[in-house]
Structure formats: structure tokens, C-alpha cells
Scaffold this motif. Structure first.
Motif, short mmCIF file in Angstrom:
data_model
loop_
_atom_site.label_atom_id
_atom_site.label_comp_id
_atom_site.label_asym_id
_atom_site.label_seq_id
_atom_site.Cartn_x
_atom_site.Cartn_y
_atom_site.Cartn_z
N GLY A 90 0.86 -1.17 0.00
CA GLY A 90 0.00 0.00 0.00
C GLY A 90 0.89 1.22 0.00
O GLY A 90 1.91 1.27 0.72
N ILE A 91 0.57 2.17 -0.82
CA ILE A 91 1.32 3.42 -0.83
C ILE A 91 0.36 4.55 -0.48
O ILE A 91 -0.74 4.65 -1.05
CB ILE A 91 2.02 3.65 -2.18
CG1 ILE A 91 3.00 4.83 -2.09
CG2 ILE A 91 1.05 3.84 -3.32
CD1 ILE A 91 3.99 4.88 -3.22
N LEU A 92 0.72 5.36 0.49
CA LEU A 92 -0.17 6.40 1.01
C LEU A 92 0.51 7.75 0.89
O LEU A 92 1.69 7.91 1.20
CB LEU A 92 -0.50 6.12 2.48
CG LEU A 92 -1.16 4.77 2.78
CD1 LEU A 92 -1.26 4.58 4.28
CD2 LEU A 92 -2.54 4.71 2.15
N THR B 56 9.10 2.52 -3.65
CA THR B 56 8.04 3.51 -3.86
C THR B 56 8.02 4.01 -5.29
O THR B 56 6.95 4.13 -5.91
CB THR B 56 8.26 4.70 -2.89
OG1 THR B 56 8.22 4.23 -1.55
CG2 THR B 56 7.18 5.76 -3.09
N GLU B 57 9.18 4.29 -5.85
CA GLU B 57 9.25 4.82 -7.21
C GLU B 57 8.67 3.81 -8.21
O GLU B 57 7.96 4.19 -9.15
CB GLU B 57 10.70 5.13 -7.57
CG GLU B 57 10.88 5.75 -8.94
CD GLU B 57 12.33 6.10 -9.24
OE1 GLU B 57 12.62 6.46 -10.40
OE2 GLU B 57 13.16 5.99 -8.32
N SER B 58 8.93 2.52 -7.99
CA SER B 58 8.42 1.49 -8.90
C SER B 58 6.90 1.41 -8.82
O SER B 58 6.22 1.25 -9.85
CB SER B 58 9.04 0.14 -8.56
OG SER B 58 10.45 0.17 -8.72
N VAL B 59 6.33 1.49 -7.60
CA VAL B 59 4.87 1.42 -7.45
C VAL B 59 4.22 2.63 -8.14
O VAL B 59 3.22 2.48 -8.86
CB VAL B 59 4.48 1.37 -5.96
CG1 VAL B 59 2.96 1.39 -5.82
CG2 VAL B 59 5.05 0.12 -5.30
N LEU B 60 4.78 3.80 -7.96
CA LEU B 60 4.22 4.98 -8.61
C LEU B 60 4.37 4.89 -10.13
O LEU B 60 3.49 5.36 -10.88
CB LEU B 60 4.92 6.25 -8.09
CG LEU B 60 4.65 6.60 -6.62
CD1 LEU B 60 5.47 7.81 -6.20
CD2 LEU B 60 3.17 6.86 -6.39
N GLN B 61 5.46 4.26 -10.59
CA GLN B 61 5.66 4.08 -12.02
C GLN B 61 4.58 3.17 -12.60
O GLN B 61 4.02 3.44 -13.67
CB GLN B 61 7.05 3.49 -12.27
CG GLN B 61 7.41 3.32 -13.74
CD GLN B 61 8.79 2.73 -13.92
OE1 GLN B 61 9.59 2.68 -12.99
NE2 GLN B 61 9.09 2.28 -15.13
N LEU B 62 4.26 2.08 -11.87
CA LEU B 62 3.20 1.19 -12.32
C LEU B 62 1.85 1.89 -12.33
O LEU B 62 1.05 1.71 -13.26
CB LEU B 62 3.15 -0.04 -11.40
CG LEU B 62 4.25 -1.08 -11.57
CD1 LEU B 62 4.20 -2.09 -10.43
CD2 LEU B 62 4.12 -1.79 -12.92
N ALA B 63 1.58 2.68 -11.28
CA ALA B 63 0.30 3.39 -11.20
C ALA B 63 0.14 4.36 -12.37
O ALA B 63 -0.95 4.50 -12.94
CB ALA B 63 0.20 4.12 -9.87
N GLU B 64 1.22 5.00 -12.74
CA GLU B 64 1.17 5.94 -13.86
C GLU B 64 1.06 5.18 -15.19
O GLU B 64 0.31 5.59 -16.10
CB GLU B 64 2.41 6.82 -13.86
CG GLU B 64 2.42 7.87 -14.96
CD GLU B 64 3.65 8.76 -14.89
OE1 GLU B 64 3.78 9.63 -15.77
OE2 GLU B 64 4.47 8.58 -13.97
#
Length: 554
Positions: free
Chosen positions: A227-229, A257-265
């Protein structure tokens, strides 16, 4: 503002959630009467229904006032419908937009704007309102004066609280409906029950998300969960907040964190409106610096248009595909976390409102006497510093600060002439001003959130030798919080200019504390004072940021 208004507003913002049991207008009627200390007349501005005038109100020309209400009934804010010295009639439109159901009605109530003496005859006001002068005067003499601006401000706060309460009610109803729907749809409903049952136990959305990931790990066969908050919510189209996002993981989650945000984008999870499910062959896996992603389910944590973060699970433990079951379950969990996060925002707003009301009251006290301006805040911070020196925990400091901030709240009931008198008080005046701890205690005594600080307010003028007031307590019988506030209050008084004297020299103050330790003040607190002497002087000399704890952390 009378002593009931803060009580009602504070109780409204700190009471645990309960489903509404009365109609909104009826509930507002009760809140208005408790807040202002008088009943209201509820009128239909279109004149379609008769209205009832409570016996406690004077015999004004209510039909004329009903006609006046037509001109502003559609507006969303309170107004003074009619005013002639010393009577003002407050009008509060109750509309669907400000949190009530059904047609618009207007709540009306008369108030006095100054003290009315028994020997007065309110002839002009009676003529203007069509009231009997003697009866109007008899009613006015019994009333507590309000300034028109105070009436408008408090009425606006009541409406704001009602709007927020209705939103919270709606959010809880939506959460309950969601849980009931899932109970008949998914075998994994036990997880959702555990999650919703812990909404009130969890202190913040980070704790709730960590708990959700732990339970999701039991039912979703993923190698890793995360989970990223975001520290603050933001809306679609906004840039990601500058504050570092919080990453919470379970299992073998190898992505940062950077990888999760990259996937979300990459998959536009924020705007997808549904779970994003991706299954790829091994030779076509999503290649990231921290490892390949073969199977993925990602959902946004939202409430309305506010984005609070993301949930993601990666790589099936058995090499199989993720499907709608995993996606819908995660979507349900994310929805619950989003509603909870939205509730936290609403509760935080209410806490800010409450803190603003408390500070406004202390400012009102300071404004009564220019020589004591800032006294309450300084005493509060000095009390915090003494408590730190005495070994109090960090968690207890906000309550100690509030006790100092509100210790003189009872001076609202002290006559200005006595409070500002430049010379020595006579016996009657001294007895009058000695009532302020009891008045302050009475103002706040029914506020559950403040029950721990009441002893500091009631007993901060007790003396170690039993010669203080109001209860002549002595020694260890005096609550410790009151002993701390007593030393802080005395030091600020001696180190400040007053109408009858200039501030005392520091060596004189020290001499007074030493000679009266064990007589007026607790020796233990006096010793703590001298150990913290430099910091106490720093606060007295105008450092406005020192030792100010954060109130109402969510």
C-alpha cells in the motif's frame, strides 16, 4: 457568548458516531436551544403553515417577522432579521443545502444586545415589535447579552457542524451498505468484516492499511502486497504531493516507492475507475529495476475525487492469473480505507474548528484586559515546560497545554470594571473575582473531551497550606495539574506589567518563589521551575513558539 455554546459545539465534535435517531430539523432545534440557551420559533417563510411560539419567548409580532424572512430564506447564512436597542432577532435559514431535509424553514429567536436593568422600560422596542413594554422588559432583564456578531458567528458554526455531521452520517451509511453487499457476494467477507470492525480502533489510515494488507495476504495468493499512502490527499490532475509517500509492504514485495508509482502511472490506476488487472507471460513481464512483474492487481484508494494512495499485489505465488475476484476484493478494501481516510479529514476539520473556538474564547478573555493579553497562552506553554521537567509523557502535554490555555475561562463571567481595576480590590470585588475558577469549571464540566483538565481549571488558585480557593484544599489533596498551572500562572503574573504595578525584577520573583515554596506552592513544582528557569523566562519574554504542543492529532 454564553457558557453553553462552547459546551454544545465541543460535545458535537467529540461524541462517538451514532446513527441519527431524530429528524434533522428536530435535532437542530435541540442543538440551537442548548447552544443559545433559548427556544426558537420555526416559521415557514411562504406562510403555508402556522407556527408555535414557545411560552418562554416574548409576545413579538411574529407574523411580521415571518414576512421579513421571505426576503432571505433562500440564502444559506444566518442574519439579524430585526434590531432595535436592546433587542435583536436572529434568523437562521434551515435549507437542504445546509444539512436539513424537506422545505426551507427559518429559525427565529430574540436576544438582548446589552444588559437591561429592571428599572428600564423598553418602550421604543415594544412599539417596534408590537410587544407589551412591561412584559418585554421583564423578559429582557432575565436574558444574557449577546453581541449581534457573536450570534451570527455561533449560528454559522452550528450550521457548519451540522453539514459535517450529515456528511459523516452519509459516509457511515455508505460504508455499512457496502459491507452488507459484499457479505452476499464474496467468500472473503470475513476479511472485510474484520476491517470495518477495526475502523474505530485504527488511529490513522496507515494503521488500517497495514492491517488490511496483513489480512489480504491470507486470502490473495500473491508473492508481495503493498500500500502506498500520500501524506495529503490530492485531486486528479494535481502533481504528486512533495512530501515523501509512505510505502507499506507484506510478503516478498521487492519494489520500491518509485516502482509502485511508475506502475500506477503506466496503467493510469488513478483514473481507471475500477481495479487494474494485468497478467503477462514470463517472457513479456513488466521489467522494473527492482524485479519483473508478471501478474498485477492495482487499485486507487479514493474518496470522491480525493486520492489517498494505492493498493497493489504482484506475482501469483503459483504462477496463475489474477482475476476479478482479487480485483473486486481489493477494490472493496480500498473503498473502505478511502472512506475512513475521508472521515479522518472531516474529523480533523472538526478538531480544527474546535481548537479555533477554544482559541477564540481565550482571545476574548485576553481582550477584556489589555494588560493580560497573551497571558493564557503563556501560562499554557509554561505549564507544558514544567510538566516536561517533572517527567510527564509527550502524550500528556496537549492536555496540560489546554488546562493552562483555559485556566481563566471563567473570567468571562467577571465584571470588566473589577477585572480592569487599576487599584486594590475591595472585599466584595475580591470575592467576585474568586468565582472565576468555579465559573470556568461550570462552563466546561460536561465536555467529556476536557474532563481530565477540569481539576487544573477549578483548583489553580488553591494554596499548598490550604488557604486558597475555591475549596481550601491543601498539600497532596490539590490535583497535580492545578499545582503546575498555579506556578505557571503566578510566574507570568509577576513577570508581566499590570495596571497596579510594573513587572517584578527576576531576582525578586525568585525570592518570592523560594520564600513561599511549601506555603503557597508545591515545593516539587517550584524546584522544577528553577531547573527550567531559563526556558520560563524565554516564554515570558515573548518567544511565541516555544513549548507549544500540537492539539488533536488524528
Amino acid at each position: 457568548m454564553n457558557e453553553n455554546s462552547l459546551e454544545v459545539l465541543k460535545r458535537a465534535t467529540t461524541t462517538a458516531y451514532q446513527a441519527p435517531t431524530t429528524t434533522p430539523v428536530h435535532a437542530l432545534h435541540e442543538v440551537l436551544q442548548q447552544t443559545f440557551g433559548t427556544p426558537f420559533v420555526f416559521v415557514d417563510p411562504k406562510g403555508r403553515e402556522r407556527f408555535r411560539v414557545p411560552e418562554a419567548l416574548p409576545d413579538l409580532d411574529w407574523e411580521m417577522l415571518q414576512t421579513v424572512c421571505r426576503s432571505f430564506a433562500s440564502r444559506q447564512f444566518p442574519e439579524i432579521a430585526w434590531e432595535v436597542d436592546p433587542i435583536a432577532v436572529l434568523a437562521i435559514p434551515l435549507t437542504p443545502e445546509n444539512g436539513t431535509d424537506g422545505d426551507t424553514v427559518v429559525a427565529l429567536a430574540p436576544f438582548v444586545t446589552r444588559l437591561v436593568q429592571p428599572q428600564e422600560t423598553l418602550t421604543e422596542a415594544a412599539q417596534e415589535t408590537g410587544a407589551d413594554p412591561a412584559r418585554l422588559t421583564a423578559w429582557a432583564v432575565r436574558q444574557t447579552p449577546w453581541s449581534p456578531q457573536a450570534l451570527l458567528n455561533v449560528a454559522a458554526l452550528v450550521l457548519d457542524r451540522n453539514r459535517l455531521r450529515r456528511q459523516i452520517d452519509q459516509l457511515h451509511l455508505e460504508s455499512d451498505e457496502l459491507s452488507n453487499h459484499l457479505a452476499s457476494t464474496y467468500e472473503e467477507i470475513s476479511l472485510l468484516h474484520r476491517l470495518t470492525n477495526n475502523l474505530r480502533i485504527s488511529k490513522n489510515h496507515r494503521d488500517l492499511t497495514a492491517m488490511a494488507l496483513e489480512w489480504l495476504e491470507e486470502v490473495i495468493p500473491a508473492e508481495g502486497l503493498a500500500g502506498i499512502l500520500f501524506p495529503k490527499s490530492y485531486h486528479p490532475g494535481d502533481q504528486c504531493p512533495d512530501d515523501e509517500p509512505i510505502l507499506i509492504t507484506r510478503g516478498d514485495f521487492r519494489w520500491d516507492t518509485e516502482s509502485v508509482l511508475q506502475l500506477a502511472e503506466m496503467f493510469d490506476v488513478q483514473n481507471a475507475g475500477k481495479p487494474v488487472v494485468r497478467n503477462t507471460p514470463t517472457n513479456s513481464a513488466i521489467r522494473l529495476s527492482c524485479g519483473d512483474v508478471r501478474q498485477l492487481v492495482a487499485v486507487a484508494i479514493c474518496e470522491g475525487e480525493k486520492l489517498f494512495g494505492y493498493l497493489a499485489v504482484a506475482n501469483h505465488r503459483e504462477g496463475l492469473e489474477f482475476g476479478s475476484v482479487e480485483g473486486n476484493l481489493m477494490q472493496s478494501v480500498a473503498t473502505i480505507i478511502g472512506i475512513h481516510s475521508g472521515n479522518l479529514v472531516l474529523y480533523r476539520e472538526q478538531a480544527d474548528l474546535l481548537e479555533g473556538v477554544i482559541r477564540a474564547l481565550t482571545s476574548a478573555i485576553d481582550a477584556k484586559d489589555e494588560y493580560t493579553c497573551g497571558h493564557s497562552d503563556r501560562v499554557a506553554r509554561m505549564s507544558v515546560r514544567l510538566a516536561m521537567e517533572l517527567g510527564y509523557s509527550q502524550e500528556s502535554l496537549p492536555d496540560i497545554y489546554l488546562a493552562g490555555l483555559l485556566h481563566d475561562i471563567g473570567k468571562i463571567g467577571v465584571v470588566d470594571a473589577v477585572l480592569r481595576k487599576p487599584g486594590k480590590l475591595d472585599d466584595d470585588e475580591f470575592e467576585h473575582i474568586k468565582r472565576h475558577p468555579s465559573i470556568g469549571h461550570r462552563i466546561l464540566c460536561r465536555l467529556k473531551k476536557l474532563e481530565d483538565i477540569l481539576p487544573g481549571i477549578l483548583h489553580h488558585h488553591e494554596s499548598w497550606d490550604g488557604r486558597g480557593y475555591p475549596d481550601q484544599l491543601a498539600g497532596e489533596d490539590i490535583p497535580m495539574l492545578a499545582r503546575i498551572v498555579a506556578v505557571a500562572d503566578s510566574y507570568d503574573a509577576m513577570s508581566s506589567n499590570r495596571p497596579y504595578r510594573n513587572r517584578l525584577p527576576e531576582d525578586k520573583i525568585d525570592e518570592i518563589f523560594r520564600s513561599n515554596s511549601g506555603r503557597q506552592w508545591d515545593p516539587q513544582v517550584v524546584e522544577a521551575f528553577f531547573r527550567a528557569r531559563a526556558d520560563m523566562a524565554r516564554i515570558a519574554d515573548g518567544d511565541e513558539d516555544a513549548f507549544r504542543p500540537q492539539l488533536y492529532q488524528s
